[in-house]
Design a protein around this motif. Structure first.
Motif, short mmCIF file in Angstrom:
data_model
loop_
_atom_site.label_atom_id
_atom_site.label_comp_id
_atom_site.label_asym_id
_atom_site.label_seq_id
_atom_site.Cartn_x
_atom_site.Cartn_y
_atom_site.Cartn_z
N ASP A 154 -0.43 9.36 -4.31
CA ASP A 154 -1.45 9.44 -3.26
C ASP A 154 -0.75 9.64 -1.91
O ASP A 154 -0.63 8.72 -1.10
CB ASP A 154 -2.29 8.17 -3.27
CG ASP A 154 -3.42 8.20 -2.27
OD1 ASP A 154 -3.54 9.18 -1.52
OD2 ASP A 154 -4.19 7.21 -2.23
N LYS A 214 0.83 -1.21 0.00
CA LYS A 214 0.00 0.00 0.00
C LYS A 214 0.87 1.26 0.00
O LYS A 214 0.58 2.22 -0.72
CB LYS A 214 -0.93 -0.02 1.21
CG LYS A 214 -1.98 1.05 1.21
CD LYS A 214 -2.97 0.82 2.35
CE LYS A 214 -4.05 1.89 2.35
NZ LYS A 214 -5.04 1.67 3.41
N ARG A 215 1.94 1.27 0.79
CA ARG A 215 2.78 2.48 0.85
C ARG A 215 3.55 2.71 -0.44
O ARG A 215 3.66 3.83 -0.91
CB ARG A 215 3.69 2.47 2.07
CG ARG A 215 4.98 1.70 1.92
CD ARG A 215 5.85 1.88 3.16
NE ARG A 215 7.03 1.06 3.11
CZ ARG A 215 8.21 1.48 2.70
NH1 ARG A 215 8.39 2.72 2.28
NH2 ARG A 215 9.25 0.67 2.71
N SER A 237 -0.95 8.54 5.96
CA SER A 237 -1.78 7.80 6.93
C SER A 237 -1.11 6.53 7.42
O SER A 237 -1.46 6.01 8.47
CB SER A 237 -3.15 7.47 6.32
OG SER A 237 -3.05 6.42 5.38
N LEU A 238 -0.13 6.05 6.69
CA LEU A 238 0.59 4.83 7.05
C LEU A 238 1.82 5.10 7.92
O LEU A 238 2.44 4.16 8.41
CB LEU A 238 1.02 4.07 5.79
CG LEU A 238 -0.10 3.63 4.86
CD1 LEU A 238 0.49 3.11 3.55
CD2 LEU A 238 -0.97 2.59 5.52
N ALA A 265 1.13 3.88 -3.06
CA ALA A 265 0.72 5.27 -2.80
C ALA A 265 1.71 6.27 -3.39
O ALA A 265 1.29 7.25 -4.02
CB ALA A 265 0.54 5.49 -1.30
N ASP A 316 -1.60 11.41 0.68
CA ASP A 316 -2.45 11.35 1.87
C ASP A 316 -2.49 9.92 2.40
O ASP A 316 -2.40 9.70 3.61
CB ASP A 316 -3.86 11.85 1.58
CG ASP A 316 -3.91 13.35 1.34
OD1 ASP A 316 -2.97 14.07 1.76
OD2 ASP A 316 -4.88 13.81 0.71
N THR A 317 -2.61 8.95 1.49
CA THR A 317 -2.58 7.55 1.92
C THR A 317 -1.22 7.21 2.51
O THR A 317 -1.13 6.59 3.58
CB THR A 317 -2.92 6.60 0.75
OG1 THR A 317 -4.27 6.82 0.38
CG2 THR A 317 -2.71 5.14 1.14
#
Length: 133
Positions: A33, A24-25, A39-40, A28, A35-36
């Motif tokens: 992305d 996911k990171r 958030s991690l 992103a 912001d994502t």
């Protein structure tokens, strides 16, 4: 089922979760992305780069949003995920193509990512790549 089996199952579950967060990171930053990505991350993130420079979460995000760093492609094979309590260390590689301050760069790094459980969620606390060349 023994207590050792339960421990093995919980470690396996943490490893799977950490691997998903790693995907996911990286996705992103390639997708822009941020912001994502933010958030991690743990508020105390130390993000090192293969040239030896380091960023905080704030300085790294500013550089990404200002397109100092533009990520075009990243693959990140993982050798191991070491789990010890509320700390997980990902050992692997980060290979990719980026533009840094207008200069195209091909990355071939070994890396370590440190995740910690913070406020009930896994957060990236530190990242350290080392060039393989």
């Amino acid at each position: 089922m023994t207590s050792s089996d339960v421990l093995d199952d919980s470690v396996a579950a943490v490893k799977a979760e950490i691997l998903a967060l790693e995907d996911k990171r990286y996705d992103a930053v390639v997708d822009g992305d941020f912001d994502t990505f933010a958030s991690l991350c743990h508020p105390d993130l130390t993000y090192s780069h293969s040239d030896g420079s380091r960023d905080t979460i704030e300085s790294y995000l500013r550089k990404c949003r200002d397109e100092f760093y533009v990520y075009h492609r990243i693959d990140h094979p993982v050798s191991d995920v070491l789990v010890h309590g509320d700390v997980a260390i990902v050992v692997g590689e980060m290979n990719g193509e980026i533009t840094a301050n207008g200069t195209p760069i091909e990355l071939a790094n070994n890396c370590i990512a440190v995740w910690v459980r913070h406020d009930g969620a896994w957060k990236l606390l530190a990242y350290q790549p080392t060039p393989r060349r």
